[in-house]
Motif scaffolding. Structure first.
Motif, mmCIF file in Angstrom:
data_model
loop_
_atom_site.group_PDB
_atom_site.id
_atom_site.type_symbol
_atom_site.label_atom_id
_atom_site.label_comp_id
_atom_site.label_asym_id
_atom_site.label_seq_id
_atom_site.Cartn_x
_atom_site.Cartn_y
_atom_site.Cartn_z
ATOM 1 N N SER A 1 37.144 44.421 41.390
ATOM 2 C CA SER A 1 37.917 44.256 40.173
ATOM 3 C C SER A 1 38.169 45.622 39.542
ATOM 4 C CB SER A 1 37.145 43.380 39.181
ATOM 5 O OG SER A 1 37.800 43.375 37.933
ATOM 6 N N SER B 1 29.012 38.354 46.893
ATOM 7 C CA SER B 1 29.723 38.571 45.634
ATOM 8 C C SER B 1 28.756 39.129 44.602
ATOM 9 C CB SER B 1 30.299 37.258 45.103
ATOM 10 O OG SER B 1 31.127 36.651 46.062
ATOM 11 N N TYR C 1 28.401 39.547 40.462
ATOM 12 C CA TYR C 1 28.908 39.068 39.183
ATOM 13 C C TYR C 1 28.244 39.815 38.039
ATOM 14 C CZ TYR C 1 30.961 35.152 41.677
ATOM 15 O OH TYR C 1 31.713 34.395 42.528
ATOM 16 N N LYS D 1 36.295 36.178 34.221
ATOM 17 C CA LYS D 1 36.583 37.399 34.961
ATOM 18 C C LYS D 1 35.319 38.223 35.186
ATOM 19 C CE LYS D 1 41.278 37.562 33.382
ATOM 20 N NZ LYS D 1 42.338 38.312 32.800
ATOM 21 N N SER D 2 34.219 37.577 35.483
ATOM 22 C CA SER D 2 32.962 38.298 35.656
ATOM 23 C C SER D 2 32.744 38.790 37.087
ATOM 24 C CB SER D 2 31.784 37.428 35.219
ATOM 25 O OG SER D 2 31.649 36.316 36.072
ATOM 26 N N LEU D 3 33.621 38.415 38.029
ATOM 27 C CA LEU D 3 33.489 38.865 39.412
ATOM 28 C C LEU D 3 33.806 40.354 39.493
ATOM 29 C CD1 LEU D 3 33.003 38.196 42.419
ATOM 30 C CD2 LEU D 3 35.451 37.681 42.579
ATOM 31 N N VAL E 1 33.565 41.453 45.822
ATOM 32 C CA VAL E 1 33.340 40.437 46.847
ATOM 33 C C VAL E 1 33.712 41.033 48.197
ATOM 34 C CG1 VAL E 1 35.626 39.371 46.596
ATOM 35 C CG2 VAL E 1 33.742 38.023 47.513
#
Length: 191
Positions: free
Chosen positions: A7, A140, A142, A150-152, A155
């Protein structure tokens, strides 16, 4: 590693206290994975804890509701964890490879007799085909301090081809995860 994504909202994100969760029926593999990843993260200055030290045994042995999971995440967050790194087998593919001679040129394809002569061993040679499994695993990371969808942070997908032993497979897989996290700048490289 097959693929990865990070992200852009977390360009400078560095986890400080991570809960490691291995999702598998194989308790030995889970413990080895979580323990080895914990060791690698601690070497890099990250406080890491295995899920079997945090979750009640019934948490992983019984099916949980979304509410149960959210309560557990809240409890984990309240205990100082700022991240969860979860790894799960997403599927297993069984593949078959052909182990015969592949010296066929265009000429051999033109005549049935020659083609059949070269490939008839499929009926007589028991070792003609090789079957193996590919485990498709996804890891993943987090951010637990974000209270939204939108905490990812990161991954990645991995393919583990025909694992022969738990120790070797876990060792290789943990190395791949660490390398991915280092390359993304999420954890520090060690010298």
């Amino acid at each position: 590693m097959v693929d990865s994504w990070r992200s852009q909202e977390y360009n400078n994100y560095k986890p400080k206290k991570v809960l490691i969760v291995g999702v598998t029926e194989n308790l030995t593999a889970r413990k080895k994975f979580e323990s080895q990843l914990k060791t690698e993260l601690k070497i890099r200055g990250i406080d890491a804890v295995e899920s079997y030290d945090v979750f009640a045994p019934t948490f992983t042995s019984l099916k949980q509701t979304e509410e149960d999971i959210e309560k557990e995440v809240e409890k984990i967050s309240n205990n100082g964890f700022d991240a969860i790194l979860i790894s799960a087998v997403k599927g297993v593919d069984e593949k078959t490879t052909y182990t015969g001679d592949w010296y066929i040129t265009d000429y051999y394809w033109r005549r049935f007799g020659r083609y059949y002569y070269l490939y008839q061993d499929v009926y007589f040679d028991r070792g003609y085909y090789n079957k193996y499994k590919i485990y498709n695993i996804e890891s993943s990371l987090y951010n637990l301090k974000e209270n939204n969808d939108k905490s990812l942070v990161w991954v990645a997908s991995y393919s583990v081809v025909d694992p022969s032993s738990i120790n070797t497979t876990v060792n290789d897989y943990v190395k791949a995860i660490i390398k991915s996290l280092e390359n993304e700048g999420i954890i520090n490289k060690i010298n």
